[in-house]
Design a protein around this motif. Sequence first.
Motif, short mmCIF file in Angstrom:
data_model
loop_
_atom_site.label_atom_id
_atom_site.label_comp_id
_atom_site.label_asym_id
_atom_site.label_seq_id
_atom_site.Cartn_x
_atom_site.Cartn_y
_atom_site.Cartn_z
N UNK A 1 0.72 -1.25 -0.04
CA UNK A 1 0.24 -0.02 -0.15
C UNK A 1 0.78 1.22 0.03
N UNK A 2 0.49 2.25 -0.67
CA UNK A 2 1.17 3.36 -1.02
C UNK A 2 0.21 4.54 -0.53
N UNK A 3 0.89 5.22 0.29
CA UNK A 3 0.42 6.46 0.77
C UNK A 3 0.35 7.38 -0.24
N UNK A 4 -0.88 8.21 -0.62
CA UNK A 4 -0.85 9.26 -1.47
C UNK A 4 -0.12 10.43 -0.70
N UNK A 5 0.27 11.32 -1.70
CA UNK A 5 1.11 12.45 -1.31
C UNK A 5 0.14 13.39 -0.48
N UNK A 6 -1.02 13.68 -0.50
CA UNK A 6 -1.93 14.39 0.42
C UNK A 6 -1.81 13.79 1.73
N UNK A 7 -2.06 12.57 1.80
CA UNK A 7 -2.09 12.05 3.25
C UNK A 7 -0.62 11.96 3.93
N UNK A 8 0.52 11.79 2.89
CA UNK A 8 1.63 11.78 3.60
C UNK A 8 2.11 13.10 4.00
N UNK A 9 1.64 14.23 3.29
CA UNK A 9 1.88 15.65 4.08
C UNK A 9 1.26 15.75 5.17
N UNK A 10 -0.22 15.16 5.26
CA UNK A 10 -0.67 15.29 6.70
C UNK A 10 0.01 14.67 7.78
N UNK A 11 0.84 14.15 7.62
CA UNK A 11 1.51 13.10 8.65
C UNK A 11 2.80 13.51 8.80
N UNK A 12 3.54 14.41 8.00
CA UNK A 12 4.75 15.30 8.28
C UNK A 12 4.66 15.58 9.95
N UNK A 13 5.81 15.69 10.36
CA UNK A 13 6.12 16.52 11.55
C UNK A 13 5.66 17.89 11.38
N UNK A 14 5.33 18.55 12.38
CA UNK A 14 4.84 19.80 12.14
C UNK A 14 5.54 20.76 11.49
N UNK A 15 6.90 20.91 11.83
CA UNK A 15 7.70 21.94 11.38
C UNK A 15 8.22 21.71 9.96
N UNK A 16 8.35 20.33 9.74
CA UNK A 16 8.68 20.17 8.17
C UNK A 16 7.34 20.17 7.51
N UNK A 17 6.21 20.08 7.91
CA UNK A 17 5.02 20.27 7.31
C UNK A 17 4.69 21.61 6.82
N UNK A 18 4.98 22.42 7.73
CA UNK A 18 4.80 23.96 7.34
C UNK A 18 5.66 24.43 6.60
N UNK A 19 6.93 24.11 6.60
CA UNK A 19 7.86 24.54 5.59
C UNK A 19 7.63 24.02 3.93
N UNK A 20 7.29 22.73 4.03
CA UNK A 20 7.10 21.83 2.68
C UNK A 20 5.75 22.54 2.47
N UNK A 21 4.65 22.85 2.87
CA UNK A 21 3.50 23.53 2.44
C UNK A 21 3.89 24.93 1.81
N UNK A 22 4.47 25.47 2.61
CA UNK A 22 4.82 27.14 2.29
C UNK A 22 5.50 27.20 1.01
N UNK A 23 6.77 26.28 1.03
CA UNK A 23 7.54 26.30 -0.20
C UNK A 23 6.99 25.44 -1.43
N UNK A 24 6.83 24.44 -1.37
CA UNK A 24 6.72 23.46 -2.49
C UNK A 24 5.20 23.36 -2.79
N UNK A 25 4.08 23.62 -2.05
CA UNK A 25 2.74 23.85 -2.42
C UNK A 25 2.46 25.34 -2.65
N UNK A 26 2.80 26.26 -1.59
CA UNK A 26 2.29 27.39 -1.79
C UNK A 26 3.40 28.40 -2.47
#
Lengths: 312, 198
Positions: free
Chosen positions: B138-163
């Motif tokens: 089973x592979x997790x999709x990207x959206x679900x995987x992003x939601x499970x990142x540690x908060x600090x990494x998730x914030x930066x990844x969201x702001x940089x790569x997504x936004x």
Amino acid sequence: MTHETMTCDTFTELLGATMEGDLDPSQVAAVEAHAAGCAGCAALRSDLERISAEASQLPVLSPSRDLWQGIAERIDAKVLPMVAPSAASGGAHVVRRPWLRQALMAAGLVLVTASVTWFAARQVNEGPVSRQVAGTERATIPVQVPVQAVDSSAPATGSGDAATEVAADNRGGTRPAVTTPTSEFTRGSSSRATVAEGPRPVTRPNPTGERAPTAQLASATEMPQAAREVEAVYGSEIQRLHDIMAQRKSELDPATVKVIEDNLAIIDSAIVQSRRAIARDPNSGFLMEQLNSVLDRKVGLLRTAAMLPARS
Amino acid sequence: MQGDDDHDHMAVSYSHGPIPIPTTQGPETDVGLAASGDRLAFERLYRAHVDRVFSLCARMVADRTRAEELTQDVFVRAWEKLHLFRGESSFGTWIHRLAVNVVLNARKTEGRRRAWVDEDEDGETIERTPGLPHQPGDRMDLEAAIAKLPPGARRVFTLYDIEGYSHEEIAETLGVTTGATKAQLHRARMLLREALTR
């Protein structure tokens, strides 16, 4: 650094900087050369680049429901009037009046302490047996408002309160209303001397000694709602006290009655002055406090008078 | 930044730094109208930007319910601060940045929240959702995987790569160095790769 010396760990460490473009040319060359010779590291870089690209293409998400209603309710609570204060409207605008709450609280104290009035009324209703007669001495009335002599030539006295203001207004020689045969107590329960109502004439002695009615007082309806609310609180209490005094007038020493009435006249004049000032400046917290203070004094005087022992 | 002491300029005034009202119709016109207290204009702005604001909130906090609350907070704050918008950027950019600040401030006031994802900023892996069926392959999709990142990494990844924020912008917003944001971003990408290839 050359690709022959670069390890996979080093490649992984530099991969982030590689993707950010932070490496110098020699480092870039070394990374590229290593990737060309290491399938694992090449796949790693490819995967990271794909993740970054896919992230930038993620669809916009939508909330599960329309959030506007909740937003509207919160911003509606903070809507401010769009019309700026206008001089033409006489300053009729929404203005914070933090002092109003204090004024109403002070007026509310009148109601809280109305038990005094109730006790005085009970004394009247239960007859003279229940009253305590304190010797043959005339009762004195501890009042804060100085008694103004009828003599119009006497200099004004006062302590900076409403009486002084009234005296200052009468530097032309006239004096505030003083005891007349048609005093408030003789008018009895029909007296509503200073309750927030329509204008009534007040007699003042003119320089010749004769009494002439003054101009019509400022109508209570000209005062702002806040002032009328404050006076309404005092009004009923004052009326009850007037009724008591009217019933007791015959029991009290005439000189005492005169002192009471003289002081009430001074206070009433101060109330009139306060009303006029508020009508001109409805948003003045200072003037509202003054009105409150004067009404407090009137209530206090009437209560004190209502509790006086009957003359022996 | 001006304080909240110029509510008397709900109507657009050119005596205190005007809010430009274009002569053409469109979103920027609605900005001027909304700044003047026009609620209908503000509602149009809401409908035009709510999804993007929600997306940002949802991905930064990894909680859709909380994201809806934060989205409302963002627009309420936008209404309060609209008189400060000077048109130097687009309204969308302005409210987007506002959303980032609202989310970050909310996190500060809430403190650390327990989640099923390891909140430890040093976490090396993305945990799978407890209870969800997991089959080998089973592979997790990207959206679900992003939601499970540690908060600090998730914030930066969201702001940089997504936004699409720059490292400089992210660093300034988060109060860290660009070196820290780059390290977090790389960590996020590595964790996502691991989760997506497990």
